[in-house]
Structure formats: C-alpha cells, structure tokens
Design an enzyme around this catalytic site. Sequence first.
Site, PDB file in Angstrom:
ATOM      1  N   CYS A 224       0.862  -1.179   0.000  1.00  0.00           N
ATOM      2  CA  CYS A 224       0.000   0.000   0.000  1.00  0.00           C
ATOM      3  C   CYS A 224       0.901   1.231   0.000  1.00  0.00           C
ATOM      4  O   CYS A 224       1.687   1.435   0.930  1.00  0.00           O
ATOM      5  CB  CYS A 224      -0.867  -0.022   1.259  1.00  0.00           C
ATOM      6  SG  CYS A 224      -1.893   1.427   1.458  1.00  0.00           S
TER       7      CYS A 224
ATOM      8  N   CYS B 102      -0.997   3.727  -6.735  1.00  0.00           N
ATOM      9  CA  CYS B 102      -1.880   3.092  -5.745  1.00  0.00           C
ATOM     10  C   CYS B 102      -2.119   1.674  -6.244  1.00  0.00           C
ATOM     11  O   CYS B 102      -2.377   1.467  -7.439  1.00  0.00           O
ATOM     12  CB  CYS B 102      -3.201   3.862  -5.644  1.00  0.00           C
ATOM     13  SG  CYS B 102      -4.497   2.976  -4.738  1.00  0.00           S
TER      14      CYS B 102
HETATM   15  N1  DGL Z   1      -4.097   0.647  -2.183  1.00  0.00           N
HETATM   16  C1  DGL Z   1      -3.648   1.723  -1.403  1.00  0.00           C
HETATM   17  C2  DGL Z   1      -2.405   2.405  -1.961  1.00  0.00           C
HETATM   18  O1  DGL Z   1      -1.622   1.799  -2.655  1.00  0.00           O
HETATM   19  C3  DGL Z   1      -4.617   2.748  -0.869  1.00  0.00           C
HETATM   20  C4  DGL Z   1      -6.044   2.708  -1.213  1.00  0.00           C
HETATM   21  C5  DGL Z   1      -6.882   3.456  -0.194  1.00  0.00           C
HETATM   22  O2  DGL Z   1      -7.247   2.799   0.796  1.00  0.00           O
HETATM   23  O3  DGL Z   1      -7.139   4.646  -0.358  1.00  0.00           O
HETATM   24  O4  DGL Z   1      -2.168   3.552  -1.669  1.00  0.00           O
END
Ligand code: DGL
Length: 303
Positions: free
Chosen positions: A77, A200
């Site tokens: 993440c 993301c």
């Molecule tokens: N998948 C996450 C990232 O790479 C964040 C998504 C979220 O919860 O806003 O930042």
Amino acid sequence: MTSATQRPIGVFDSGIGGLSVLRALRAELPNERFVYLADSGHAPYGERGDAYVAARTHAIAGYLQAAHDIKALVVACNTATAAAIHEVRSRYPALPLVGLEPAIKPSVALTRTGHIGVIGTRGTLGSSKFGRLMTSLQGQAHFVVQPCDGLAYAIERTTDHGPAAVQAATETEALCARYIGAMGAFGAQAGQIDTLVLGCTHYIFAEHVLRSLVGPHVQLVETGVPVAVQTRRLLDSAGLLAEVGREDAAAAGETAIRLLSTGDLGPLRAAAHRWLNLPASDCAAVAVPSAIDLSAQNTAVAP
Ligand code: DGL
C-alpha cells in the site's frame, strides 16, 4: 515448530489493491506461504490522514507478527508506506520489510516525451516522502501529479454483487475520466504524457478503463513485479527463502495463501477469486484493534 524459512510472508493493504502485489509475489516466490490482510474495516486509507493510517499500519504489523509469526512484511500500500514505513522499520529492526512508492524513478528511464503522469491517493502524493522523491528527480522530466480521491474506494466496490457492482464500475469509469482528463494530453507526440505511473495498488484493477482513456501508446507503470523481486532479494540475503517446494508443503497440509479481512469478506473473496483464482474457503475475518482511539482521526469521506 515451524522453521524460520517456512514461516509465511505478511502482505497487507487497506483492501484488495495489494492483491496486485500478492499476484506478483506468488509468481516470483512460488515456494513461499503468504498471509494477506485486507484492512477493509478501516478502508479507504487515501483520504484519512497520516495519524490514522500510521496507527493502522502499526496495529497490523504487530498483529501479523504475533498471530502469524511472519518472517517478512510487504506493505502493499503506497499510502501506508508513505505514512508509516520509517516508524515500522525502527520498531521492528529485525523484520525484513518492503514498502511501496510510486514508480517515478523507473518511469524517468521509460519516457520518451519527458512527460510523466502520476496518479495516487491524496495521502501518498501529499506526503513528505513523495515530496522528497520528486525533489530528487527535479529537472529529469516534467511530472503531472493527480490525486484521485475516491478511486480506490470505487474500485474496491466493483467486486460487490449485482447493482452495487455495476454502480461502482460506472463510478470507477467516471472518476478515471475526470482525473485523467484533468492531467492533459496523453500520447507519444512531443509534449504529451507517454508514461502513467499507477501510485496506488488498487489502480491496476482498473487497467482496462485507464487504457481506454490514455490510448495504446502510453505505458502504465506499476510496482508489483519490482516489489516481488526486492522481496526475494531481502529474503535471500537474510537466509530466509523457503527451501521446500510448494508441492511438499501442500502435501503437509499447509495453506499457501491465507486471506484475512478486518471488514466484509465479500470483496476480498470475490477479488481473490477473480484476480488470483484463489478459493473463497481460504478467507477469514479477523479483528485487529488499533492501539489508540481512532474515532477522532477518522476523517474519511467517501465521495
Ligand atoms: N491501495 C492503497 C495504496 O496503494 C490505498 C487505497 C486506499 O485505501 O485509499 O495507496
């Protein structure tokens, strides 16, 4: 007792986005066991603020070590990495730790027009970590940086069933169109953005939508494969690569990938089945309380 090398690798994200990283990890490290935790009960992270995301990251890192005896942790993440990777590293110095950041360094070598687009959450793109990364590349390319509020959350819900999934898919398309449209012209001609960094882990699951908007000549850059390669390197140098083939482990009754969620199991089950072909039976609900009261920090706004 499980030997050090046979312990699982922990992987976590706010939700299903980190499955894109898990997919690459599974391909790179087929002998390993994984525990994937989707913090869906506290998602999305992107618009909540650093204190909230850091508290969740600490809680999950602690939980995965205490309850699953992980030998390494992949923070799949970008938002959690930006908010907390340094603190997690200093709290658990012996734990091999891999974080994610938008792949803008490699994108500099890929672009031909010198114009690079970067999309990610507000948390990631507004972080000081990202700011330092951008400063280090100053003058090497022209960057167009676009926070995409609500996009990860919409993608997460495309895994729902029936009308809710259809509505989330429509919303995903509308948000992609709005954000990509705001960035300028995409293409291979001079002055156009020819490289789009997906900052993301959720966004690769909207690849077809993004591709239809930016056209065939734009490179989409994500981080799953390099992160998997880096994880292999770290495990290797720590002498922690699993020795036994998965076939033997499967015969011993071990589950190669265990899926956990702090929220509704539906999205994780559906996404793991759709994108990794994993059986729903390996999915379980867990509670991972935060060490601090998050109610005052909880500023999430679903658009
Ligand atoms: N998948 C996450 C990232 O790479 C964040 C998504 C979220 O919860 O806003 O930042």
